[in-house]
Design a protein around this motif. Structure first.
Motif, PDB file in Angstrom:
ATOM      1  N   LYS A  27       0.809  -1.218   0.000  1.00  0.00           N
ATOM      2  CA  LYS A  27       0.000   0.000   0.000  1.00  0.00           C
ATOM      3  C   LYS A  27       0.845   1.272   0.000  1.00  0.00           C
ATOM      4  CE  LYS A  27      -3.252  -2.726   2.568  1.00  0.00           C
ATOM      5  NZ  LYS A  27      -3.665  -3.092   3.896  1.00  0.00           N
ATOM      6  N   ASP A  28       2.177   1.118   0.098  1.00  0.00           N
ATOM      7  CA  ASP A  28       3.096   2.252   0.145  1.00  0.00           C
ATOM      8  C   ASP A  28       3.782   2.392  -1.212  1.00  0.00           C
ATOM      9  OD1 ASP A  28       5.209   4.032   0.518  1.00  0.00           O
ATOM     10  OD2 ASP A  28       5.889   3.103   2.384  1.00  0.00           O
ATOM     11  N   SER A  29       3.445   3.425  -1.957  1.00  0.00           N
ATOM     12  CA  SER A  29       3.980   3.596  -3.316  1.00  0.00           C
ATOM     13  C   SER A  29       5.492   3.826  -3.332  1.00  0.00           C
ATOM     14  CB  SER A  29       3.262   4.747  -4.026  1.00  0.00           C
ATOM     15  OG  SER A  29       3.483   5.962  -3.327  1.00  0.00           O
ATOM     16  N   THR A  30       6.077   4.184  -2.209  1.00  0.00           N
ATOM     17  CA  THR A  30       7.528   4.426  -2.157  1.00  0.00           C
ATOM     18  C   THR A  30       8.306   3.222  -1.620  1.00  0.00           C
ATOM     19  OG1 THR A  30       7.519   5.340   0.093  1.00  0.00           O
ATOM     20  CG2 THR A  30       7.066   6.873  -1.740  1.00  0.00           C
ATOM     21  N   GLU A  66       8.987   0.046  -2.653  1.00  0.00           N
ATOM     22  CA  GLU A  66       9.911  -0.685  -3.523  1.00  0.00           C
ATOM     23  C   GLU A  66      11.203   0.095  -3.752  1.00  0.00           C
ATOM     24  OE1 GLU A  66      11.594  -3.697  -5.736  1.00  0.00           O
ATOM     25  OE2 GLU A  66       9.801  -3.807  -4.482  1.00  0.00           O
ATOM     26  N   ALA A  67      11.130   1.398  -3.907  1.00  0.00           N
ATOM     27  CA  ALA A  67      12.332   2.212  -4.103  1.00  0.00           C
ATOM     28  C   ALA A  67      13.200   2.223  -2.840  1.00  0.00           C
ATOM     29  CB  ALA A  67      11.946   3.644  -4.484  1.00  0.00           C
ATOM     30  N   ARG A  68      12.553   2.199  -1.694  1.00  0.00           N
ATOM     31  CA  ARG A  68      13.297   2.249  -0.434  1.00  0.00           C
ATOM     32  C   ARG A  68      13.779   0.881   0.030  1.00  0.00           C
ATOM     33  NH1 ARG A  68      10.222   3.794   3.782  1.00  0.00           N
ATOM     34  NH2 ARG A  68       8.273   3.388   2.696  1.00  0.00           N
ATOM     35  N   HIS A  69      13.033  -0.164  -0.328  1.00  0.00           N
ATOM     36  CA  HIS A  69      13.346  -1.527   0.121  1.00  0.00           C
ATOM     37  C   HIS A  69      13.152  -2.507  -1.039  1.00  0.00           C
ATOM     38  CE1 HIS A  69      13.172   0.055   4.225  1.00  0.00           C
ATOM     39  NE2 HIS A  69      12.028   0.618   3.892  1.00  0.00           N
ATOM     40  N   PRO A  70      14.025  -2.485  -2.040  1.00  0.00           N
ATOM     41  CA  PRO A  70      13.840  -3.333  -3.223  1.00  0.00           C
ATOM     42  C   PRO A  70      13.757  -4.828  -2.861  1.00  0.00           C
ATOM     43  CG  PRO A  70      15.765  -1.889  -3.459  1.00  0.00           C
ATOM     44  CD  PRO A  70      15.252  -1.719  -2.074  1.00  0.00           C
ATOM     45  N   ASN A  71      12.826  -5.487  -3.510  1.00  0.00           N
ATOM     46  CA  ASN A  71      12.646  -6.937  -3.357  1.00  0.00           C
ATOM     47  C   ASN A  71      12.360  -7.365  -1.918  1.00  0.00           C
ATOM     48  OD1 ASN A  71      13.177  -7.409  -6.169  1.00  0.00           O
ATOM     49  ND2 ASN A  71      15.336  -7.035  -5.700  1.00  0.00           N
ATOM     50  N   ARG A  72      11.745  -6.495  -1.140  1.00  0.00           N
ATOM     51  CA  ARG A  72      11.362  -6.793   0.238  1.00  0.00           C
ATOM     52  C   ARG A  72       9.864  -6.507   0.389  1.00  0.00           C
ATOM     53  NH1 ARG A  72      15.289  -9.162   2.980  1.00  0.00           N
ATOM     54  NH2 ARG A  72      14.548  -8.324   4.935  1.00  0.00           N
ATOM     55  N   ALA A  73       9.244  -7.106   1.389  1.00  0.00           N
ATOM     56  CA  ALA A  73       7.828  -6.861   1.653  1.00  0.00           C
ATOM     57  C   ALA A  73       7.545  -7.101   3.128  1.00  0.00           C
ATOM     58  CB  ALA A  73       6.959  -7.775   0.796  1.00  0.00           C
ATOM     59  N   THR A  74       6.443  -6.580   3.571  1.00  0.00           N
ATOM     60  CA  THR A  74       5.981  -6.840   4.927  1.00  0.00           C
ATOM     61  C   THR A  74       4.651  -7.582   4.852  1.00  0.00           C
ATOM     62  OG1 THR A  74       4.810  -4.732   5.069  1.00  0.00           O
ATOM     63  CG2 THR A  74       7.092  -4.784   5.878  1.00  0.00           C
ATOM     64  N   ILE A  75       4.448  -8.445   5.823  1.00  0.00           N
ATOM     65  CA  ILE A  75       3.199  -9.183   5.953  1.00  0.00           C
ATOM     66  C   ILE A  75       2.740  -9.009   7.392  1.00  0.00           C
ATOM     67  CG2 ILE A  75       2.069 -11.437   5.874  1.00  0.00           C
ATOM     68  CD1 ILE A  75       4.350 -12.393   4.050  1.00  0.00           C
ATOM     69  N   ASP A  76       1.493  -8.672   7.579  1.00  0.00           N
ATOM     70  CA  ASP A  76       0.895  -8.639   8.918  1.00  0.00           C
ATOM     71  C   ASP A  76      -0.200  -9.684   8.939  1.00  0.00           C
ATOM     72  OD1 ASP A  76       2.475  -6.544   9.705  1.00  0.00           O
ATOM     73  OD2 ASP A  76       0.881  -5.045   9.667  1.00  0.00           O
ATOM     74  N   ILE A  77      -0.220 -10.471   9.995  1.00  0.00           N
ATOM     75  CA  ILE A  77      -1.318 -11.411  10.179  1.00  0.00           C
ATOM     76  C   ILE A  77      -1.776 -11.304  11.629  1.00  0.00           C
ATOM     77  CG2 ILE A  77       0.250 -13.352  10.595  1.00  0.00           C
ATOM     78  CD1 ILE A  77      -1.956 -15.142   9.241  1.00  0.00           C
ATOM     79  N   ALA A  78      -3.058 -11.161  11.805  1.00  0.00           N
ATOM     80  CA  ALA A  78      -3.653 -11.071  13.141  1.00  0.00           C
ATOM     81  C   ALA A  78      -4.605 -12.241  13.303  1.00  0.00           C
ATOM     82  CB  ALA A  78      -4.402  -9.753  13.301  1.00  0.00           C
TER      83      ALA A  78
END
Length: 162
Positions: free
Chosen positions: A12-15, A17-29
Motif C-alpha cells: 500500500k506504500d507507493s515508495t 519498492e524504491a526504499r526496500h527493493p525486493n522486500r515486503a511486509t506481511i501482517d497477520i492477526a
C-alpha cells in the motif's frame, strides 16, 4: 486460531519498492483466547518465562502455516517474525484482558445504549469501530452510521449507487 486477518502493508506504500527493493511486509492477526495468557498476566514484559515463549513460538508457527497456505511462494523467504500477544496489548495500551481494537466485543459492550453516532452534544457525532463493531469493517460501518446521522438520511444508499 479460528479466525485471522492477513494483509501486506508494504504493497500500500507507493515508495516502498524504491526504499526496500525486493522486500515486503506481511501482517497477520489471529483471534485467540485470553485464557491462554491469563496465567502469565502477573509477569513482566520481556521476562515472562520459557513456557510463555513456547506458547508464542507455537502461535507464530500456526500463523505462518496460514501465510504459507495462502502465499506458498514466501516459504523460506521470511527473515523476521514478531508476535504481539494480549499481554503485549496490556503492557503497551494499558488494557486488562488483551483487547487491542476498541471495546471488547462482548454482550455487555453491545448493550451500551449510548454508543452510537449521536453523542448527546449538539453538532458532535461519533464514528469508528465503537459505533458499530470492532475492526476495519466495523470502523467503516461506524463512518457510514455517522454520515447518516449528520445527513439525516441513509448514507449507505450513496455507497450502493456509486
Amino acid at each position: 486460531m479460528p479466525l485471522f486477518f492477513l494483509t501486506f502493508p508494504s504493497v500500500k506504500d507507493s515508495t516502498w519498492e524504491a526504499r526496500h527493493p525486493n522486500r515486503a511486509t506481511i501482517d497477520i492477526a489471529g483471534v485467540t483466547s485470553w485464557s491462554l495468557f491469563e496465567k502469565f498476566s502477573d509477569t513482566a514484559w520481556m521476562n515472562r518465562g520459557v513456557e510463555y515463549e513456547a506458547l508464542k513460538s507455537r502461535l507464530i508457527d500456526e500463523l505462518l502455516d496460514q501465510v504459507y497456505h495462502f502465499c506458498p511462494q514466501v516459504r523460506g523467504k521470511i527473515d523476521h517474525t514478531e508476535l504481539a500477544t494480549p499481554l503485549s496489548f496490556n503492557h503497551f495500551l494499558g488494557r486488562s484482558h488483551g483487547d487491542f481494537m476498541s471495546l471488547a466485543a462482548s454482550p455487555a459492550r453491545f448493550a451500551i445504549r449510548d454508543l452510537g453516532a449521536h453523542s448527546g452534544v449538539p453538532g458532535l457525532y461519533l464514528a469508528g469501530q465503537d459505533v458499530a463493531a470492532a475492526g476495519v469493517v466495523g470502523a467503516t460501518q461506524g463512518g457510514i452510521i455517522a454520515a447518516s446521522a449528520v445527513l439525516g438520511r441513509n448514507a449507505i444508499e450513496d455507497m450502493v449507487s456509486a
